[in-house]
Design an enzyme around this catalytic site. Sequence first.
Site, PDB file in Angstrom:
ATOM      1  N   LYS A   1       0.835  -1.197   0.000  1.00 23.69           N
ATOM      2  CA  LYS A   1       0.000   0.000   0.000  1.00 23.69           C
ATOM      3  C   LYS A   1       0.873   1.252   0.000  1.00 23.69           C
ATOM      4  O   LYS A   1       1.518   1.574   0.991  1.00 23.69           O
ATOM      5  CB  LYS A   1      -0.918   0.055   1.227  1.00 23.69           C
ATOM      6  CG  LYS A   1      -2.009   1.139   1.090  1.00 23.69           C
ATOM      7  CD  LYS A   1      -2.647   1.510   2.397  1.00 23.69           C
ATOM      8  CE  LYS A   1      -1.974   2.681   3.060  1.00 23.69           C
ATOM      9  NZ  LYS A   1      -2.038   3.956   2.266  1.00 23.69           N
TER      10      LYS A   1
ATOM     11  N   GLU B   1      -1.498   7.441  -0.171  1.00 20.86           N
ATOM     12  CA  GLU B   1      -2.497   7.963  -1.106  1.00 20.86           C
ATOM     13  C   GLU B   1      -2.004   9.223  -1.802  1.00 20.86           C
ATOM     14  O   GLU B   1      -2.549   9.611  -2.848  1.00 20.86           O
ATOM     15  CB  GLU B   1      -3.808   8.251  -0.375  1.00 20.86           C
ATOM     16  CG  GLU B   1      -3.743   9.284   0.723  1.00 20.86           C
ATOM     17  CD  GLU B   1      -3.362   8.692   2.074  1.00 20.86           C
ATOM     18  OE1 GLU B   1      -3.707   9.314   3.096  1.00 20.86           O
ATOM     19  OE2 GLU B   1      -2.715   7.616   2.108  1.00 20.86           O
TER      20      GLU B   1
ATOM     21  N   GLY C   1       6.508   5.225   8.792  1.00 25.71           N
ATOM     22  CA  GLY C   1       5.698   6.424   8.946  1.00 25.71           C
ATOM     23  C   GLY C   1       5.820   6.999  10.345  1.00 25.71           C
ATOM     24  O   GLY C   1       6.858   6.873  10.996  1.00 25.71           O
ATOM     25  N   GLY C   2       4.745   7.612  10.826  1.00 33.97           N
ATOM     26  CA  GLY C   2       4.760   8.319  12.096  1.00 33.97           C
ATOM     27  C   GLY C   2       4.571   7.420  13.299  1.00 33.97           C
ATOM     28  O   GLY C   2       4.025   6.315  13.203  1.00 33.97           O
TER      29      GLY C   2
ATOM     30  N   THR D   1       0.815   6.457  14.250  1.00 30.36           N
ATOM     31  CA  THR D   1       0.282   5.409  13.374  1.00 30.36           C
ATOM     32  C   THR D   1       0.924   4.073  13.693  1.00 30.36           C
ATOM     33  O   THR D   1       0.258   3.027  13.685  1.00 30.36           O
ATOM     34  CB  THR D   1       0.503   5.771  11.901  1.00 30.36           C
ATOM     35  OG1 THR D   1      -0.072   7.044  11.628  1.00 30.36           O
ATOM     36  CG2 THR D   1      -0.135   4.732  10.979  1.00 30.36           C
ATOM     37  N   GLY D   2       2.217   4.069  13.982  1.00 29.94           N
ATOM     38  CA  GLY D   2       2.889   2.836  14.368  1.00 29.94           C
ATOM     39  C   GLY D   2       2.291   2.230  15.618  1.00 29.94           C
ATOM     40  O   GLY D   2       2.126   1.004  15.720  1.00 29.94           O
TER      41      GLY D   2
ATOM     42  N   GLU E   1       9.337   1.406  11.158  1.00 30.54           N
ATOM     43  CA  GLU E   1      10.354   2.449  11.062  1.00 30.54           C
ATOM     44  C   GLU E   1       9.621   3.771  11.200  1.00 30.54           C
ATOM     45  O   GLU E   1       8.853   4.164  10.324  1.00 30.54           O
ATOM     46  CB  GLU E   1      11.105   2.354   9.728  1.00 30.54           C
ATOM     47  CG  GLU E   1      12.465   3.061   9.764  1.00 30.54           C
ATOM     48  CD  GLU E   1      12.408   4.493   9.301  1.00 30.54           C
ATOM     49  OE1 GLU E   1      12.098   5.367  10.142  1.00 30.54           O
ATOM     50  OE2 GLU E   1      12.673   4.741   8.120  1.00 30.54           O
TER      51      GLU E   1
ATOM     52  N   CYS F   1      13.386  11.049   7.265  1.00 26.53           N
ATOM     53  CA  CYS F   1      13.351  10.589   8.653  1.00 26.53           C
ATOM     54  C   CYS F   1      14.704  10.699   9.341  1.00 26.53           C
ATOM     55  O   CYS F   1      14.777  10.853  10.562  1.00 26.53           O
ATOM     56  CB  CYS F   1      12.831   9.158   8.728  1.00 26.53           C
ATOM     57  SG  CYS F   1      13.806   7.964   7.788  1.00 26.53           S
TER      58      CYS F   1
ATOM     59  N   GLU G   1       9.926  15.928  15.788  1.00 26.85           N
ATOM     60  CA  GLU G   1      10.231  15.877  14.362  1.00 26.85           C
ATOM     61  C   GLU G   1       9.416  16.922  13.609  1.00 26.85           C
ATOM     62  O   GLU G   1       8.188  16.901  13.633  1.00 26.85           O
ATOM     63  CB  GLU G   1       9.919  14.475  13.830  1.00 26.85           C
ATOM     64  CG  GLU G   1      10.505  14.173  12.476  1.00 26.85           C
ATOM     65  CD  GLU G   1      10.342  12.706  12.089  1.00 26.85           C
ATOM     66  OE1 GLU G   1      11.208  12.190  11.365  1.00 26.85           O
ATOM     67  OE2 GLU G   1       9.356  12.084  12.507  1.00 26.85           O
TER      68      GLU G   1
END
Length: 444
Positions: free
Chosen positions: A128, A131, A181-182, A185-186, A203, A237, A338
């Site tokens: 995925k 988007e 990602g962030g 979300t992780g 990651e 990152c 970040e």
Amino acid sequence: TAPRAIFSRDHWRARSAADRASVLTRLAALVREHADELARLETLDTGKTLTESGWDMSDVADVLDYYAELGGREGDESLVSPNPNSSSTLVREPIGVCALICPWNYPLLQASWKVAPALVAGCTGVLKPSELTPLTTLRFAELAQEAGVPDGVLNIVLGPGPTVGAELAEHPDVDLVSFTGGVSTGQTIMRAASCNLKRVALELGGKNPHIIFDDADLDLAVDHALNGVFFHAGQVCSAGTRLMLQAGICDAFTERLMARMERIQIGSGLEEATQMGPLISAEHRDGVAARVAAAQEEGARLMMGGRPPEDEALARGFYYLPTLFTECTAEMAVVRDEVFGPVITIERFSTEEEALRLANDTDYGLSAGFRTADPDRIDRMSRGLRFGTVWVNDYNVYFAQAPWGGFKRSGIGRELGAAGLEEYQEIKHVYQSHAPESLGWFGS
């Protein structure tokens, strides 16, 4: 259901490792053949310069070749059994169906870090893309089919993370989720993965110190500091946005840094003269601006930038000027959190011990760099920094053979290197007795 059905029928995993590797080798050749096309699509999606996108496509092909070579020579491992007339074998098998969820800043490169080890291990996958940046992933899937990846082995789904990504993380037929990602979300993915205790590889970014000692070559250090931050407008990152300067060189270094920052050419990534493109979206630019405003309220001194450019030719893009803060302290949010944009903070330190303590005082642990000519200090700092990657007298260097990942809130697991392949494998121990004997213990 297609990846599960394909995996269960042994259609892909039953093929030899060398056979699967040959498919990756063909795919690497196709990526190189279509590198210009893919780079243009990447720039159209992300806004980064064509030069950077071209580097990314070269790295994608290198990753595919690396895992073809590594995975193609994998085999069972014989262990020394402590018992007579027996054998012991370590077998590595594919983990199963993998959900591969990629970010928008390096769409195809990050996809290759996941797809290459998954495929050569014998897994099936659902990939995925963000988007915001699906174009290169879709073209890559066509090339994968041309290279010989069977139908149903590598599948693409499109859509937003909160719906499509969540379904992948929660689905009981998924055996592993690899996500870049962030942090928030992780964390959500980890909770969702508990439904069937699927493996997760995360990651999640970083806040990365770049430490300059007073014995460093200043001009070279300035150049590498710029490289550490302004590629892809700081949307990296591992960006070394937390610049830490020893007190004796701080003012001179800052002056040279500002002189170089003023000359950075901002514009469309499709234009040859451009050195730094736009941010990914208006929403993201607003987020960077909010962090810049908060930093000023905290007492950081804005020396440069801190706003979109005034050039009318750039008014329709999501551009943001290279931004520099001085008089920063480790307690400030702009130093700890970040920003993911073209923003540098400068902290002063006096001693090596102070630099090490401040650098490690972070919730993250993805990467760090430092510059010095002292070999003893190199050894001490390399061992003392609590980060997944430490660069000495360089910055933002990575390659397929070296593992990538972080400590603490920067994630779980590793990508690239042999460790990146192991994420997609289960380890099975097979023990065989060649001369079974009765123990005669129970009921005798």
